[in-house]
Design a protein around this motif. Structure first.
Motif, PDB file in Angstrom:
ATOM      1  N   VAL A  17       0.654  -1.130   0.092  1.00  0.00           N
ATOM      2  CA  VAL A  17      -0.128   0.109   0.072  1.00  0.00           C
ATOM      3  C   VAL A  17       0.946   1.358  -0.116  1.00  0.00           C
ATOM      4  CG1 VAL A  17      -1.481   1.333   1.447  1.00  0.00           C
ATOM      5  CG2 VAL A  17      -1.967  -1.179   1.256  1.00  0.00           C
ATOM      6  N   ARG A  18       0.453   1.977  -0.906  1.00  0.00           N
ATOM      7  CA  ARG A  18       1.364   3.386  -0.855  1.00  0.00           C
ATOM      8  C   ARG A  18       0.397   4.201  -0.061  1.00  0.00           C
ATOM      9  NH1 ARG A  18       2.299   7.912  -5.832  1.00  0.00           N
ATOM     10  NH2 ARG A  18       3.426   9.566  -4.275  1.00  0.00           N
ATOM     11  N   HIS A  19       1.085   5.211   0.700  1.00  0.00           N
ATOM     12  CA  HIS A  19       0.665   6.098   1.450  1.00  0.00           C
ATOM     13  C   HIS A  19      -0.579   7.034   0.691  1.00  0.00           C
ATOM     14  CE1 HIS A  19       2.918   9.605   0.110  1.00  0.00           C
ATOM     15  NE2 HIS A  19       4.061   8.687  -0.012  1.00  0.00           N
ATOM     16  N   GLY A  20      -1.454   7.670   1.460  1.00  0.00           N
ATOM     17  CA  GLY A  20      -2.358   8.714   0.531  1.00  0.00           C
ATOM     18  C   GLY A  20      -1.530  10.113   0.263  1.00  0.00           C
ATOM     19  N   ARG A  21      -2.291  10.775  -0.559  1.00  0.00           N
ATOM     20  CA  ARG A  21      -1.655  12.088  -1.054  1.00  0.00           C
ATOM     21  C   ARG A  21      -1.404  13.074   0.006  1.00  0.00           C
ATOM     22  NH1 ARG A  21      -4.591  16.334  -4.958  1.00  0.00           N
ATOM     23  NH2 ARG A  21      -5.012  17.227  -2.925  1.00  0.00           N
ATOM     24  N   THR A  22      -0.240  13.818  -0.255  1.00  0.00           N
ATOM     25  CA  THR A  22       0.236  14.530   0.596  1.00  0.00           C
ATOM     26  C   THR A  22       0.322  16.014   0.049  1.00  0.00           C
ATOM     27  OG1 THR A  22       2.596  14.688   0.014  1.00  0.00           O
ATOM     28  CG2 THR A  22       1.755  13.050   1.670  1.00  0.00           C
ATOM     29  N   ALA A  23       0.492  17.256   0.411  1.00  0.00           N
ATOM     30  CA  ALA A  23       0.670  18.432  -0.170  1.00  0.00           C
ATOM     31  C   ALA A  23       1.879  18.416  -1.217  1.00  0.00           C
ATOM     32  CB  ALA A  23       0.612  19.560   1.066  1.00  0.00           C
ATOM     33  N   ALA A  24       2.782  17.744  -0.641  1.00  0.00           N
ATOM     34  CA  ALA A  24       4.107  17.773  -1.594  1.00  0.00           C
ATOM     35  C   ALA A  24       3.783  17.142  -2.832  1.00  0.00           C
ATOM     36  CB  ALA A  24       5.212  17.079  -0.746  1.00  0.00           C
ATOM     37  N   ASN A  25       2.835  15.866  -2.886  1.00  0.00           N
ATOM     38  CA  ASN A  25       2.685  15.204  -3.944  1.00  0.00           C
ATOM     39  C   ASN A  25       1.847  16.231  -4.895  1.00  0.00           C
ATOM     40  OD1 ASN A  25       1.710  12.267  -2.030  1.00  0.00           O
ATOM     41  ND2 ASN A  25       3.781  12.757  -3.010  1.00  0.00           N
ATOM     42  N   ALA A  26       0.655  16.967  -4.216  1.00  0.00           N
ATOM     43  CA  ALA A  26      -0.150  17.738  -4.963  1.00  0.00           C
ATOM     44  C   ALA A  26       0.624  18.963  -5.751  1.00  0.00           C
ATOM     45  CB  ALA A  26      -1.272  18.193  -4.277  1.00  0.00           C
ATOM     46  N   THR A  27       1.633  19.402  -5.014  1.00  0.00           N
ATOM     47  CA  THR A  27       2.402  20.672  -5.801  1.00  0.00           C
ATOM     48  C   THR A  27       3.681  20.340  -6.421  1.00  0.00           C
ATOM     49  OG1 THR A  27       3.545  21.025  -3.547  1.00  0.00           O
ATOM     50  CG2 THR A  27       1.332  22.012  -3.878  1.00  0.00           C
ATOM     51  N   GLY A  28       3.897  19.047  -6.540  1.00  0.00           N
ATOM     52  CA  GLY A  28       5.037  18.570  -7.439  1.00  0.00           C
ATOM     53  C   GLY A  28       6.376  18.760  -6.657  1.00  0.00           C
ATOM     54  N   GLY A  55      18.712  12.759  -0.800  1.00  0.00           N
ATOM     55  CA  GLY A  55      19.952  13.747  -0.422  1.00  0.00           C
ATOM     56  C   GLY A  55      19.402  15.200  -0.796  1.00  0.00           C
ATOM     57  N   ALA A  56      20.571  15.610  -1.513  1.00  0.00           N
ATOM     58  CA  ALA A  56      20.283  17.108  -1.848  1.00  0.00           C
ATOM     59  C   ALA A  56      19.169  17.545  -2.652  1.00  0.00           C
ATOM     60  CB  ALA A  56      21.703  17.611  -2.706  1.00  0.00           C
ATOM     61  N   TRP A  57      18.481  16.561  -3.395  1.00  0.00           N
ATOM     62  CA  TRP A  57      17.276  16.548  -4.073  1.00  0.00           C
ATOM     63  C   TRP A  57      15.971  16.524  -3.197  1.00  0.00           C
ATOM     64  CZ3 TRP A  57      16.515  13.552  -9.189  1.00  0.00           C
ATOM     65  CH2 TRP A  57      17.465  13.874 -10.148  1.00  0.00           C
ATOM     66  N   THR A  58      16.227  16.425  -2.043  1.00  0.00           N
ATOM     67  CA  THR A  58      14.809  16.491  -0.955  1.00  0.00           C
ATOM     68  C   THR A  58      14.452  17.985  -0.768  1.00  0.00           C
ATOM     69  OG1 THR A  58      15.872  14.788   0.278  1.00  0.00           O
ATOM     70  CG2 THR A  58      14.212  15.931   1.275  1.00  0.00           C
ATOM     71  N   GLY A  59      13.019  17.908  -0.946  1.00  0.00           N
ATOM     72  CA  GLY A  59      12.450  19.467  -0.698  1.00  0.00           C
ATOM     73  C   GLY A  59      12.403  20.195  -1.930  1.00  0.00           C
ATOM     74  N   ARG A  60      12.852  19.628  -3.190  1.00  0.00           N
ATOM     75  CA  ARG A  60      12.862  20.432  -4.292  1.00  0.00           C
ATOM     76  C   ARG A  60      11.873  20.221  -5.129  1.00  0.00           C
ATOM     77  NH1 ARG A  60      18.584  20.173  -7.127  1.00  0.00           N
ATOM     78  NH2 ARG A  60      17.582  21.844  -8.620  1.00  0.00           N
ATOM     79  N   LYS A  61      11.438  21.324  -6.303  1.00  0.00           N
ATOM     80  CA  LYS A  61      10.408  20.898  -7.170  1.00  0.00           C
ATOM     81  C   LYS A  61      11.098  19.910  -8.158  1.00  0.00           C
ATOM     82  CE  LYS A  61       7.131  24.206  -6.404  1.00  0.00           C
ATOM     83  NZ  LYS A  61       5.847  23.790  -6.412  1.00  0.00           N
ATOM     84  N   LEU A  62       9.927  19.134  -8.421  1.00  0.00           N
ATOM     85  CA  LEU A  62      10.384  18.021  -9.763  1.00  0.00           C
ATOM     86  C   LEU A  62      10.625  18.870 -10.971  1.00  0.00           C
ATOM     87  CD1 LEU A  62       7.511  15.309  -8.745  1.00  0.00           C
ATOM     88  CD2 LEU A  62      10.090  15.183  -8.210  1.00  0.00           C
ATOM     89  N   ALA A  63       9.831  19.803 -11.153  1.00  0.00           N
ATOM     90  CA  ALA A  63      10.011  20.518 -12.339  1.00  0.00           C
ATOM     91  C   ALA A  63      11.505  21.170 -12.425  1.00  0.00           C
ATOM     92  CB  ALA A  63       9.127  21.577 -12.649  1.00  0.00           C
ATOM     93  N   ASP A  64      11.988  21.574 -11.324  1.00  0.00           N
ATOM     94  CA  ASP A  64      13.348  21.964 -11.374  1.00  0.00           C
ATOM     95  C   ASP A  64      14.314  20.718 -11.304  1.00  0.00           C
ATOM     96  OD1 ASP A  64      12.439  24.604 -11.166  1.00  0.00           O
ATOM     97  OD2 ASP A  64      12.754  24.519  -8.858  1.00  0.00           O
ATOM     98  N   LEU A  65      14.319  19.669 -10.733  1.00  0.00           N
ATOM     99  CA  LEU A  65      15.008  18.498 -10.845  1.00  0.00           C
ATOM    100  C   LEU A  65      14.952  17.950 -12.269  1.00  0.00           C
ATOM    101  CD1 LEU A  65      13.919  16.718  -7.425  1.00  0.00           C
ATOM    102  CD2 LEU A  65      16.240  17.979  -7.959  1.00  0.00           C
TER     103      LEU A  65
END
Length: 241
Positions: free
Chosen positions: A11-22, A97-107
């Protein structure tokens, strides 16, 4: 339907605000379920209410624990109550690592993004974990717990592991016989259920990324209909559950 071995519900966890905002939340603290995610987790609990659960393990992050608790809040009887939740660090989200907390669009503009997409077995997140190590620790955890459930609760027991998207994708890729480089072909949505049965010869992937189907058929069959575990696949596809 393959019986005689435990049934693992990934089971994957339910949606988070981070999921919703990329945003790639990773192991960031304080990332809980948003309103939609809480509703997803509650709905999943209702869908699984008719399925007896022998064990429930979860990544210790807030969003996975909340999903597991919502799932365990439904179902169970006086004779067969829901199990206690067990925290399993080997099911933690990947350390990005250093990718944590960054926008997927930027990554997506980073050179390493192409490695993660096309050659994940070579992906080592800067200052973080490799996807090879994620897969290895997660597989060790689910195999160990599956064997424990079989020993303690017998064949046909059903148990749940609540984890994260990339972790579950890595486990499913292995069960499907896919190289880790193909794991990006697997889709695991929030609050989805994927089902695996580990027989002596091979795993059987019963369903993947189920976000709305009837799950009552995952309950063990009556004892008179149970049969010994078999690693043989049904030639021609079989008759189904």
């Amino acid at each position: 339907m393959v019986t005689g071995v435990p049934t693992l519900l990934l089971v994957r966890h339910g949606r988070t605000a981070a999921n919703a905002t990329g945003v790639l939340a990773g192991r960031s603290p304080g990332v809980g379920l948003d309103e939609s995610g809480a509703a997803q987790a509650a709905a999943l609990g209702r869908r699984l209410a008719a399925v007896p659960l022998a064990a429930c393990v979860a990544s210790p992050l807030e969003r996975t624990v909340a999903t597991a608790e919502a799932l365990l809040a439904e179902g169970g009887t006086a004779r067969r109550p829901r199990p206690a939740l067990v925290h399993e660090p080997r099911l933690l989200e990947c350390d990005y690592g250093a990718w944590t907390g960054r926008k997927l669009a930027d990554l997506a503009k980073e050179p390493h993004w192409k490695v993660v997409q096309g050659h994940p077995s070579a992906a080592q997140f800067p200052g973080g974990e490799s996807l090879r190590d994620v897969q290895a620790r997660a597989l060790a955890a689910v195999r160990e717990h599956d064997a424990r459930v079989a020993d303690e609760h017998g064949a046909d027991a059903v148990w749940v592991a609540v984890s994260h998207g990339d972790v579950i994708k890595a486990v499913l890729a292995d069960a499907l016989g896919l190289h880790l480089d193909a794991f990006q072909r697997v889709v695991v949505d929030p609050a989805s259920v994927s089902v695996v049965r580990y027989t002596p010869l091979r795993p059987f992937v019963v369903r993947t990324n189920d976000t709305g189907g009837d799950l009552s058929g995952l309950a063990p069959p009556p004892r008179r209909r149970r049969r010994a575990a078999s690693s043989d696949a049904a030639v021609g596809g079989g008759a189904g559950a």
